[in-house]
Scaffold this active site. Structure first.
Site, PDB file in Angstrom:
ATOM      1  N   LYS A 135      33.184  25.386  48.049  1.00  0.00           N
ATOM      2  CA  LYS A 135      33.869  24.099  47.956  1.00  0.00           C
ATOM      3  C   LYS A 135      35.359  24.318  47.710  1.00  0.00           C
ATOM      4  O   LYS A 135      35.757  25.007  46.774  1.00  0.00           O
ATOM      5  CB  LYS A 135      33.281  23.248  46.817  1.00  0.00           C
ATOM      6  CG  LYS A 135      31.874  22.754  47.083  1.00  0.00           C
ATOM      7  CD  LYS A 135      31.339  21.893  45.955  1.00  0.00           C
ATOM      8  CE  LYS A 135      31.820  20.472  46.067  1.00  0.00           C
ATOM      9  NZ  LYS A 135      31.161  19.582  45.072  1.00  0.00           N
ATOM     10  N   ILE A 136      36.147  23.710  48.585  1.00  0.00           N
ATOM     11  CA  ILE A 136      37.597  23.763  48.482  1.00  0.00           C
ATOM     12  C   ILE A 136      38.121  22.337  48.467  1.00  0.00           C
ATOM     13  O   ILE A 136      37.751  21.533  49.334  1.00  0.00           O
ATOM     14  CB  ILE A 136      38.216  24.535  49.668  1.00  0.00           C
ATOM     15  CG1 ILE A 136      37.734  25.987  49.661  1.00  0.00           C
ATOM     16  CG2 ILE A 136      39.744  24.473  49.626  1.00  0.00           C
ATOM     17  CD1 ILE A 136      38.191  26.796  50.868  1.00  0.00           C
TER      18      ILE A 136
END
Length: 345
Positions: A135-136
């Site tokens: 997750k970014i």
């Protein structure tokens, strides 16, 4: 609602929750009952799990020679690796589309492109499972990181998306990464569009009694317009589509029905990640699982126009929500590190 019917309508149900206790109890049971097809985590989820679940106590004690950051990394990556193994069969059966488990980069790196890329690569190697997603956050600094991480062959869950304009940039970042990737067939991505927080923010501004009918309308309308954008930008895209994922789908206002951010957002090639209480409410609900987005895109556009006419500056609201979302995740992470440090003593 039958989750299998929801799945057949095109919406995959993922669980927005993970803890060490759940890995051996409720999560395998939900998988066996075909209730969930993936898992998402975030800093707030891990803070709640590690500080409240007593099963972590012995692990912290056994690793007290490590720093708090090293302990948290060890605990979270172990949990995510174990979750990936639980979902491996779903991953294989669906050709990598579902059976995904997400872990987020350190939220304190949200405005640091280089270090976000480095940690994404590090987490990918540590967990070492093909069904992992990193997750970014969809911050300005996160966009080039998304492109580079995708280009390196790592699957990404882009998080904290609130606005249509930022979502368009996220799609561009994903597509640019795919174009640079040596083997794009193995790379999958979702774009996590946050829902309920938008209603919570907009509803506070609708103080005029004549605007009461607009409460609880902004979030779903915004998400439906995001789906239209997805359809437009991927219609000629030859590689894996980056599916829209509806996040923050637990209602914030108890006056709203608990399933409102699920039954209004059903459409092909979407994901809805839910906290356990929302998932259970959906399972208990008597609702027909059918496409509720595509037929309502025009009315969604009209609702956003109406909100603008009564003074709602959606761009300002979503800008604030992005900054606030990053800040909240940073705070959760700092609190977790402090509590782990204290538990080491």
């Amino acid at each position: 609602m039958k989750i299998t019917d929801l799945y057949a309508a095109g919406t995959s149900t993922w669980l927005d929750d993970l803890s060490r206790a759940a890995l051996t109890t409720t999560l395998p049971e939900r998988i066996a009952r075909k209730e969930v097809f993936g898992v998402t985590t975030n800093p707030a989820i891990f803070q709640a799990a590690i500080t409240k679940d007593p099963s972590y106590k012995s692990a912290i004690e056994a690793n007290k020679h490590l720093s708090a950051e090293e302990i948290v990394e060890k605990l979270t990556t172990e949990d995510v690796r174990d979750a990936c193994k639980l979902f491996r069969e779903i991953y294989e059966v669906t050709g990598g589309i579902d059976g995904r488990v997400s872990i987020e980069v350190d939220p304190r790196l949200a405005h640091d492109t280089k270090r976000t890329i480095e940690q994404a690569e590090r987490l990918w190697k540590i967990v070492d499972q093909p069904n992992l997603m990193i997750k970014i956050p969809a911050t300005r600094a996160g966009l080039p990181a998304i492109t580079e991480v995708i280009a390196s062959g790592i699957s990404v869950n882009v998080t904290l998306i609130f606005s249509l304009s930022r979502y368009a940039e996220v799609i561009d970042a994903y597509q640019a990464g795919i174009e640079k990737c040596k083997d794009p067939s193995k790379v999958h991505s979702v774009a996590s569009f946050f829902v309920s927080r938008l209603d919570a923010a907009v509803d506070k501004q609708l103080t005029n009694p004549s605007h009461e009918h607009l409460k609880g309308r902004a979030a779903v309308a915004n998400a439906r317009m995001a789906y239209e954008l997805y359809l437009e930008k991927f219609k000629n895209f030859k590689f894996n589509h980056q599916r829209p994922l509806w996040a923050s789908t637990g209602v914030k206002d108890p006056a709203y029905r608990s399933t409102m951010y699920v039954d209004t957002l059903i459409a092909p090639n979407t994901v809805n990640t839910m906290p356990p209480a929302t998932l259970d409410a959906v399972i208990a609900a008597v609702i027909e699982a059918k496409d509720t987005i595509t037929p309502n895109i025009k009315s969604a556009a009209d609702e956003l126009i109406e909100l603008a006419k009564v003074g709602i500056d959606l761009a300002a609201v979503t800008d604030h929500l992005e900054a606030d979302g990053v800040e909240k995740f940073m705070s959760s992470w700092e609190s977790l590190l402090a509590e782990v440090e204290h538990a080491k003593q």
